[in-house]
Design a protein around this motif. Structure first.
Motif, PDB file in Angstrom:
ATOM      1  N   THR A  46     -39.253  10.542  60.075  1.00 21.55           N
ATOM      2  CA  THR A  46     -40.287  11.448  59.583  1.00 21.55           C
ATOM      3  C   THR A  46     -39.805  12.876  59.787  1.00 21.55           C
ATOM      4  OG1 THR A  46     -42.018   9.859  60.127  1.00 21.55           O
ATOM      5  CG2 THR A  46     -42.701  12.158  59.834  1.00 21.55           C
ATOM      6  N   HIS A  47     -39.862  13.670  58.713  1.00 25.98           N
ATOM      7  CA  HIS A  47     -39.358  15.038  58.795  1.00 25.98           C
ATOM      8  C   HIS A  47     -40.151  15.957  57.879  1.00 25.98           C
ATOM      9  CE1 HIS A  47     -37.085  12.992  55.589  1.00 25.98           C
ATOM     10  NE2 HIS A  47     -37.216  14.143  54.939  1.00 25.98           N
ATOM     11  N   ARG A  48     -40.048  17.243  58.187  1.00 23.47           N
ATOM     12  CA  ARG A  48     -40.687  18.260  57.343  1.00 23.47           C
ATOM     13  C   ARG A  48     -39.904  19.560  57.457  1.00 23.47           C
ATOM     14  NH1 ARG A  48     -45.667  18.760  61.352  1.00 23.47           N
ATOM     15  NH2 ARG A  48     -44.719  20.189  62.826  1.00 23.47           N
ATOM     16  N   CYS A  49     -39.910  20.281  56.367  1.00 23.16           N
ATOM     17  CA  CYS A  49     -39.337  21.618  56.348  1.00 23.16           C
ATOM     18  C   CYS A  49     -40.399  22.524  55.744  1.00 23.16           C
ATOM     19  CB  CYS A  49     -38.053  21.641  55.521  1.00 23.16           C
ATOM     20  SG  CYS A  49     -37.240  23.260  55.498  1.00 23.16           S
ATOM     21  N   THR A  50     -40.740  23.580  56.456  1.00 26.40           N
ATOM     22  CA  THR A  50     -41.781  24.495  56.002  1.00 26.40           C
ATOM     23  C   THR A  50     -41.265  25.935  56.007  1.00 26.40           C
ATOM     24  OG1 THR A  50     -42.642  24.757  58.236  1.00 26.40           O
ATOM     25  CG2 THR A  50     -43.649  23.040  56.885  1.00 26.40           C
ATOM     26  N   SER A  51     -41.897  26.749  55.182  1.00 26.51           N
ATOM     27  CA  SER A  51     -41.581  28.170  55.187  1.00 26.51           C
ATOM     28  C   SER A  51     -42.365  28.839  56.308  1.00 26.51           C
ATOM     29  CB  SER A  51     -41.979  28.798  53.850  1.00 26.51           C
ATOM     30  OG  SER A  51     -43.381  28.843  53.715  1.00 26.51           O
ATOM     31  N   ALA A  52     -42.031  30.077  56.614  1.00 30.08           N
ATOM     32  CA  ALA A  52     -42.739  30.816  57.658  1.00 30.08           C
ATOM     33  C   ALA A  52     -44.214  30.988  57.294  1.00 30.08           C
ATOM     34  CB  ALA A  52     -42.083  32.166  57.884  1.00 30.08           C
ATOM     35  N   ALA A  53     -44.508  30.959  55.997  1.00 37.64           N
ATOM     36  CA  ALA A  53     -45.887  31.084  55.541  1.00 37.64           C
ATOM     37  C   ALA A  53     -46.636  29.753  55.589  1.00 37.64           C
ATOM     38  CB  ALA A  53     -45.922  31.632  54.115  1.00 37.64           C
ATOM     39  N   GLY A  54     -45.934  28.668  55.950  1.00 31.53           N
ATOM     40  CA  GLY A  54     -46.574  27.371  56.071  1.00 31.53           C
ATOM     41  C   GLY A  54     -46.448  26.475  54.844  1.00 31.53           C
ATOM     42  N   LYS A  55     -45.723  26.910  53.830  1.00 27.67           N
ATOM     43  CA  LYS A  55     -45.545  26.097  52.622  1.00 27.67           C
ATOM     44  C   LYS A  55     -44.589  24.946  52.908  1.00 27.67           C
ATOM     45  CE  LYS A  55     -44.392  26.266  47.787  1.00 27.67           C
ATOM     46  NZ  LYS A  55     -43.890  27.105  46.685  1.00 27.67           N
ATOM     47  N   LEU A  56     -44.986  23.734  52.523  1.00 28.11           N
ATOM     48  CA  LEU A  56     -44.162  22.553  52.718  1.00 28.11           C
ATOM     49  C   LEU A  56     -43.065  22.526  51.666  1.00 28.11           C
ATOM     50  CD1 LEU A  56     -43.961  19.983  54.437  1.00 28.11           C
ATOM     51  CD2 LEU A  56     -45.397  18.864  52.753  1.00 28.11           C
ATOM     52  N   ILE A  57     -41.806  22.521  52.118  1.00 33.06           N
ATOM     53  CA  ILE A  57     -40.651  22.555  51.240  1.00 33.06           C
ATOM     54  C   ILE A  57     -40.031  21.169  51.087  1.00 33.06           C
ATOM     55  CG2 ILE A  57     -38.367  23.605  50.887  1.00 33.06           C
ATOM     56  CD1 ILE A  57     -40.711  25.610  50.849  1.00 33.06           C
ATOM     57  N   LEU A  58     -40.021  20.404  52.186  1.00 32.07           N
ATOM     58  CA  LEU A  58     -39.382  19.084  52.216  1.00 32.07           C
ATOM     59  C   LEU A  58     -40.183  18.216  53.169  1.00 32.07           C
ATOM     60  CD1 LEU A  58     -36.785  17.378  51.522  1.00 32.07           C
ATOM     61  CD2 LEU A  58     -35.744  18.415  53.525  1.00 32.07           C
ATOM     62  N   PHE A  59     -40.422  16.963  52.760  1.00 32.52           N
ATOM     63  CA  PHE A  59     -41.195  16.065  53.611  1.00 32.52           C
ATOM     64  C   PHE A  59     -40.722  14.632  53.387  1.00 32.52           C
ATOM     65  CE2 PHE A  59     -44.797  13.237  54.430  1.00 32.52           C
ATOM     66  CZ  PHE A  59     -45.101  13.603  55.724  1.00 32.52           C
ATOM     67  N   GLY A  60     -40.628  13.886  54.452  1.00 32.43           N
ATOM     68  CA  GLY A  60     -40.289  12.469  54.354  1.00 32.43           C
ATOM     69  C   GLY A  60     -40.953  11.712  55.474  1.00 32.43           C
TER      70      GLY A  60
END
Length: 61
Positions: A46-60
């Motif tokens: 399980t992973h996530r990549c978010t921007s500093a503003a909280g926008k989800l960029i990548l999720f698994g």
């Protein structure tokens, strides 16, 4: 340059990775995050990549 956060979890909830990195675009951030996951064999975790503003960029999951 934007700041992005990549986090990887075990099923138990334990964090395997929690780091920040810079990228020029969201697409570049997604590519960097994907590469880090593949290099460490975490693509199936399980992973996530978010921007500093909280926008989800990548999720698994």
């Amino acid at each position: 340059m934007g700041l992005y956060y990549l986090t990887v979890f075990e099923k138990s909830g334990e964090k395997l990775l929690d780091e920040s990195f810079e990228a020029q675009t969201e697409q570049k951030a997604k590519e960097i995050g994907q590469r880090k996951l593949e290099e460490n064999n975490w693509i199936d975790k399980t992973h996530r990549c978010t921007s500093a503003a909280g926008k989800l960029i990548l999720f698994g999951r």
